[in-house]
Design an enzyme around this catalytic site. Sequence first.
Site, short mmCIF file in Angstrom:
data_model
loop_
_atom_site.label_atom_id
_atom_site.label_comp_id
_atom_site.label_asym_id
_atom_site.label_seq_id
_atom_site.Cartn_x
_atom_site.Cartn_y
_atom_site.Cartn_z
CD GLU A 132 -3.01 -1.12 0.32
OE1 GLU A 132 -3.32 0.00 -0.15
OE2 GLU A 132 -3.58 -2.17 0.00
CB CYS A 180 -1.64 7.43 1.57
SG CYS A 180 -3.20 6.68 2.04
P1 NAD Z 1 7.47 5.06 7.77
O1 NAD Z 1 8.73 5.86 7.72
O2 NAD Z 1 6.78 4.86 9.06
O3 NAD Z 1 7.82 3.63 7.12
C1 NAD Z 1 6.82 2.63 6.97
C2 NAD Z 1 7.29 1.38 7.66
O4 NAD Z 1 8.44 0.88 7.00
C3 NAD Z 1 7.66 1.60 9.13
O5 NAD Z 1 7.09 0.60 9.92
C4 NAD Z 1 9.17 1.53 9.11
O6 NAD Z 1 9.71 1.06 10.30
C5 NAD Z 1 9.45 0.58 7.97
N1 NAD Z 1 10.77 0.78 7.39
C6 NAD Z 1 11.44 1.94 7.26
N2 NAD Z 1 12.64 1.73 6.68
C7 NAD Z 1 12.73 0.40 6.44
C8 NAD Z 1 13.73 -0.45 5.87
N3 NAD Z 1 14.86 0.03 5.40
N4 NAD Z 1 13.46 -1.76 5.79
C9 NAD Z 1 12.29 -2.25 6.24
N5 NAD Z 1 11.31 -1.51 6.78
C10 NAD Z 1 11.52 -0.21 6.89
O7 NAD Z 1 6.37 5.64 6.80
P2 NAD Z 1 6.56 6.37 5.39
O8 NAD Z 1 7.08 5.41 4.39
O9 NAD Z 1 7.18 7.70 5.55
O10 NAD Z 1 5.00 6.61 5.11
C11 NAD Z 1 4.57 7.56 4.22
C12 NAD Z 1 4.34 6.93 2.86
O11 NAD Z 1 3.35 5.90 2.99
C13 NAD Z 1 3.78 7.88 1.86
O12 NAD Z 1 4.33 7.60 0.60
C14 NAD Z 1 2.30 7.56 1.85
O13 NAD Z 1 1.63 7.93 0.66
C15 NAD Z 1 2.32 6.09 2.06
N6 NAD Z 1 1.08 5.65 2.65
C16 NAD Z 1 0.29 4.83 1.92
C17 NAD Z 1 -0.92 4.42 2.45
C18 NAD Z 1 -1.84 3.52 1.68
O14 NAD Z 1 -2.78 3.03 2.29
N7 NAD Z 1 -1.60 3.28 0.40
C19 NAD Z 1 -1.31 4.85 3.71
C20 NAD Z 1 -0.46 5.68 4.42
C21 NAD Z 1 0.74 6.07 3.90
#
Ligand code: NAD
Length: 480
Positions: free
Chosen positions: A234, A268
């Site tokens: 997602e 998102c």
């Molecule tokens: P985040 O930084 O919390 O990362 C998401 C998860 O990935 C966390 O649990 C984190 O610990 C893990 N993570 C981070 N680095 C990692 C690595 N190197 N290896 C493995 N896991 C790792 O969140 P984010 O990515 O900043 O979230 C924002 C993004 O998420 C935006 O692009 C947003 O559009 C997207 N998003 C999508 C949805 C959806 O439903 N499609 C919903 C919310 C957010």
Amino acid sequence: MEPLVAPCNRHTRDMTMNLDPHTDISTIAGTVARTREAYNAGTTRPLSWRRTQLQRIIDMLEENESEFIDALKADLGKPMVEGFITDLAFVTSEIKLMLKNLTKWNSTERVPTPLVAMPAKSFLMPEPLGVVCVIAPWNYPVQLLLVPAAGAIAAGNAVVLKPSEVSPNVSAVLARLVDKYLDNNAIALIEGGVAETTELLAQKFDHIFYTGNGKIGRVVMAAAAVNLTPVTLELGGKSPVFIDESAKISVAARRVAWGKWLNAGQTCVAPDYVLVHEKVEEKFVDELRKSLNDFYGSNPHTSDSYGRIVSPRHFDRLLSLMNGGTPIIGGESSREDRYIAPTVLGNVNLDSALMQEEIFGPLLPIITVKSSKEAIDFITARDHPLALYVFAEKSSVIDDVLAHTTAGGVTVNGTLLHLTSPHLPFGGVGESGMGAYHGKAGVRIFQHMKPVLKRGTAIDPKMAYPPYTPRKLKIFRKVL
Ligand code: NAD
């Protein structure tokens, strides 16, 4: 009169940014192994177990509502009403639907049997996948962890949960309460960031459900490939809005403003940028200004209904994005309490980071177009977005946009709301993700619909067996 600085102080006091919850890495493999043992022992299979765990999640949210609301406020400055609706109530309403349909969605489905296999019955038998890993981001940190987890439980899986370290207060509350409320043999929670998640992803799962940015989505998919584990990703991206000249501008502006500045733009499916017909641009910007004033007053910094940026790192990123345009509304900020005003940007540089990256914050670039065709061309020249919004009264314009663009989901004459329907599977396409959930889709995604053909033995026509003869071939030609 209340001094203008009061909200800053209040937010600063609430924010406990030095929290750094994480699980001891050396315990992660053992924890996952424990959930697999529970799965293999059949713990998660009975519908009664699933029903109890789902109800316990509802109890956990309802009995600790104020603790969750406080944590959401500490991490994101989330207004109480937003936290309640978008994080807590969203989860409980999805789970109530699962509970209502638990038996139905876990029942076999009869399907027809072709003549060649007769006499027989055919059916699809839902079965759980095994141990599911759910990795969530920080922006709706309760909803985005617990809705997929509930789907996995409803489908009969064991689950390992990984909340985001970027929202540490919510992570800590979840860790404590999941431990207290749920069956920890089959439902475990791991806290932490890159190191802990890397170790987690080194374990074997039967499905990984990841929500977050596409860069890490690739890391997750690569780790999953080692064990041939299926993934749901997602992701995000730049979700466009098109405002046609036929649109009801005041309604459009209010609905865009709501969808954009909810959670300070950290959604998102928030409108990322607006393509507005040049004839209605001025009126649209005026109406946006009016809506913002209605929502947050003349100084949003003092509003209890407006959130904060999740971390100083994201605050700095957003401020640098602002260089891609000229603020025509807002533009003010305060690093001390991670406040960025609802900001509308004109004079937008299409090559800047503002228009190349997902904004994921309270900045809204406005770009004028001369026609709906130009808007469609602009959208289709870029990655498929997670969400797309079109505002128009002319149905030919709406039909054109729907027919000639690809997006994860669409709301017409509104923003965000397609995501709230359990009857509309929610997910991305292409760069915005793969797989969809919510409602029945949110349970199906964690099931294998095992095809079963069950034959009777009363008769056993010799037709299909050797020796092959010209007569048999003639009959096969007729029936196949
Ligand atoms: P985040 O930084 O919390 O990362 C998401 C998860 O990935 C966390 O649990 C984190 O610990 C893990 N993570 C981070 N680095 C990692 C690595 N190197 N290896 C493995 N896991 C790792 O969140 P984010 O990515 O900043 O979230 C924002 C993004 O998420 C935006 O692009 C947003 O559009 C997207 N998003 C999508 C949805 C959806 O439903 N499609 C919903 C919310 C957010």
